[in-house]
Structure formats: C-alpha cells, structure tokens
Motif scaffolding. Sequence first.
Motif, short mmCIF file in Angstrom:
data_model
loop_
_atom_site.label_atom_id
_atom_site.label_comp_id
_atom_site.label_asym_id
_atom_site.label_seq_id
_atom_site.Cartn_x
_atom_site.Cartn_y
_atom_site.Cartn_z
N LYS A 103 62.19 -16.73 31.73
CA LYS A 103 63.46 -17.00 31.04
C LYS A 103 63.23 -17.50 29.62
O LYS A 103 63.87 -17.04 28.67
CB LYS A 103 64.26 -18.02 31.85
CG LYS A 103 65.61 -18.36 31.24
CD LYS A 103 66.35 -19.37 32.09
CE LYS A 103 67.69 -19.74 31.45
NZ LYS A 103 68.42 -20.74 32.26
N HIS A 104 62.30 -18.45 29.46
CA HIS A 104 62.05 -19.00 28.13
C HIS A 104 61.49 -17.93 27.19
O HIS A 104 61.82 -17.90 26.00
CB HIS A 104 61.08 -20.18 28.23
CG HIS A 104 60.85 -20.89 26.94
ND1 HIS A 104 61.88 -21.44 26.19
CD2 HIS A 104 59.71 -21.14 26.23
CE1 HIS A 104 61.38 -21.99 25.10
NE2 HIS A 104 60.08 -21.82 25.09
N ILE A 106 62.14 -14.73 27.31
CA ILE A 106 63.25 -13.83 26.94
C ILE A 106 64.11 -14.46 25.85
O ILE A 106 64.55 -13.78 24.91
CB ILE A 106 64.09 -13.50 28.19
CG1 ILE A 106 63.25 -12.69 29.19
CG2 ILE A 106 65.34 -12.73 27.81
CD1 ILE A 106 63.91 -12.44 30.50
N GLU A 107 64.32 -15.77 25.93
CA GLU A 107 65.10 -16.45 24.89
C GLU A 107 64.38 -16.39 23.54
O GLU A 107 65.02 -16.17 22.50
CB GLU A 107 65.34 -17.90 25.30
CG GLU A 107 66.28 -18.05 26.49
CD GLU A 107 66.41 -19.49 26.95
OE1 GLU A 107 65.71 -20.36 26.36
OE2 GLU A 107 67.20 -19.76 27.87
N LEU A 108 63.06 -16.58 23.55
CA LEU A 108 62.30 -16.49 22.30
C LEU A 108 62.31 -15.07 21.75
O LEU A 108 62.35 -14.86 20.53
CB LEU A 108 60.86 -16.95 22.53
CG LEU A 108 60.66 -18.44 22.83
CD1 LEU A 108 59.20 -18.74 23.10
CD2 LEU A 108 61.16 -19.29 21.68
N ARG A 110 64.75 -12.93 22.08
CA ARG A 110 66.06 -12.75 21.45
C ARG A 110 66.11 -13.41 20.08
O ARG A 110 66.69 -12.86 19.13
CB ARG A 110 67.14 -13.34 22.35
CG ARG A 110 67.40 -12.52 23.62
CD ARG A 110 68.37 -13.23 24.54
NE ARG A 110 68.63 -12.45 25.74
CZ ARG A 110 69.28 -12.92 26.81
NH1 ARG A 110 69.72 -14.18 26.81
NH2 ARG A 110 69.48 -12.14 27.85
N ARG A 111 65.50 -14.59 19.94
CA ARG A 111 65.44 -15.25 18.63
C ARG A 111 64.65 -14.42 17.63
O ARG A 111 65.01 -14.33 16.45
CB ARG A 111 64.80 -16.63 18.77
CG ARG A 111 65.74 -17.71 19.29
CD ARG A 111 65.01 -19.04 19.39
NE ARG A 111 64.40 -19.43 18.13
CZ ARG A 111 63.52 -20.42 18.00
NH1 ARG A 111 63.15 -21.12 19.07
NH2 ARG A 111 63.01 -20.72 16.82
N ARG A 114 66.78 -11.57 16.48
CA ARG A 114 67.91 -12.01 15.65
C ARG A 114 67.45 -12.50 14.28
O ARG A 114 67.99 -12.10 13.25
CB ARG A 114 68.67 -13.12 16.38
CG ARG A 114 69.92 -13.60 15.64
CD ARG A 114 70.52 -14.81 16.31
NE ARG A 114 69.67 -15.98 16.16
CZ ARG A 114 69.30 -16.76 17.17
NH1 ARG A 114 69.69 -16.49 18.40
NH2 ARG A 114 68.53 -17.82 16.96
N PHE A 122 59.31 -23.75 19.49
CA PHE A 122 58.83 -22.76 20.44
C PHE A 122 57.45 -23.18 20.94
O PHE A 122 56.78 -24.01 20.32
CB PHE A 122 58.75 -21.36 19.80
CG PHE A 122 57.75 -21.26 18.69
CD1 PHE A 122 56.44 -20.89 18.94
CD2 PHE A 122 58.12 -21.53 17.38
CE1 PHE A 122 55.51 -20.81 17.92
CE2 PHE A 122 57.21 -21.44 16.35
CZ PHE A 122 55.90 -21.08 16.62
N THR A 126 53.71 -19.16 25.02
CA THR A 126 54.74 -18.23 25.50
C THR A 126 54.86 -17.03 24.58
O THR A 126 55.00 -15.89 25.04
CB THR A 126 56.09 -18.95 25.60
OG1 THR A 126 55.94 -20.12 26.41
CG2 THR A 126 57.14 -18.05 26.24
#
Length: 248
Positions: A103-104, A106-108, A110-111, A114, A122, A126
């Motif tokens: 999950k973490h 995937i969030e990175l 997306r960042r 973007r 961060f 990861t």
Amino acid sequence: MAEAKLTIEEIEKIQQLLEKGYTAKELAKKYGVDRSTIYRQVKYRYSAKRMPLEVKNKIIKKIKEGYTKAEAAQMYNVPLSTVLWFTKGLPSIRHEGTHIIRKHGIELLRRLLRDGCLVSNFVPATVRNLQRHFPMIRSARFKNRTIFYLEGREEETIEAFFRENPSRVINYSSIEELAFLLGVKISKKEQKNLLEKYRKKRETYLRSIRLIQLTLNHFCDEEDIEWAKPSFRLMPRRKNFEVIGEGK
C-alpha cells in the motif's frame, strides 16, 4: 522434553482427515502431539532433513530456470529457510528479496506520477523496490539527500528540491550543480526566476527560526525583570577557619 514428530505417512493421513472436517485439536490428541505441530508440519510438508531427493532436484531445477528461491519454495510448499539451507552454493539468477508492491509503495508511485519526483517524506527502501519494477524511476544524491524522479521531469525535480527544503541556500551555483547532476541545462533566465521565487521563502524561514531562538532579554530590559528570590538561606562566610589536627 523433546517435541514429538510426525512421519510423512502420518502427515498425509492428517491432511486427509482435516479435509474431512476433523479439527487440529482432535488430531493433536489422537497422534499425541501439540496442536502447533499439526499446523506447522501439515502446512509445510517437508523439512530439510526428510525432504525427498526428488523434491530437492525439482526446486533446484526451478531456480536454474530463472525462478527465485522464494518462488520455488512457494511452488512446492516448502519453508524458504529450508530452500536457502540446501541451496547455499546455488546463485539465484534473479534478485532475491520482496517483489510485492504494498500500500505504501502504491501511494509513493502515485506521488511520483503526480509530482514527477520524491524529495521528502518517503522511505528510500520502498522506492528502491519500485525501481525494480519501473526502470524509468531515477535516483540522485545531492546535499546529503536522496532524490527520486521520473525520466523527463528533471526541471520539476529541481524546483521541488528548493521548494521543499527552504533551509538550503539557493544560488546560481547550487542550481547549476543540481542541474548538472540530473543531466539537464537550465538557462540563466530560469535560474533567476527560481532565485526570485524561493529566496523570499528562505528569508521567511530564517526569520521564523530567529523568532524561535529569541530569549527573554530581546523583549524586555534586564532591569524590568523581577527575579525570584532563592528559597534557601545562604550560610555566612566564616572568617577564621579551624584546621583539623592543629591546636587553637
């Protein structure tokens, strides 16, 4: 007291009974072992000492074909530690380690998509794992800080570095140094725009730091301060001292 062990025949029988609906507690009582033994030895059918040679050869063959040791262990329902034990001298073709994006991660990711870069907030390990799956993620080390960025978005990375790090000194040389590190060229006009944009932010940051470091003396004179009186009584100094062992 040594823990009772199950034979391969007993393990196969227990697996059949579990499929029929028997509980691990009932089977542990029947075979005279602990319930954890049922769970552990049924889940992982083979141990390092009693693993058939045929299964070992199959695992070694899979590793030579390009599978990792972890993947080969999962294929044959064998503990990874067991596979690592009897394949010590066998190098793995692919990189060993975690290949799962959690999950973490995937969030990175997306960042990254973007903003085009990761400058702060961060975990580097990861993002290193993301680099294995996405080679277009680049990394650089500047001013004792690791930066991750996407290929083709270097200029956004330079701006983000000075935007998210107001404590850094921003000048022409630092901008040129970071641009050279990322492999891009920035014109003098763009450098001037960056200086005008983030130099004020740095001044505001330094001003706030100075306000935090101000002491009481900066706000009022020392004469106006009413110092608290000590709560203890000072003993008067004696003029004549007596030395032990000497006469008066």
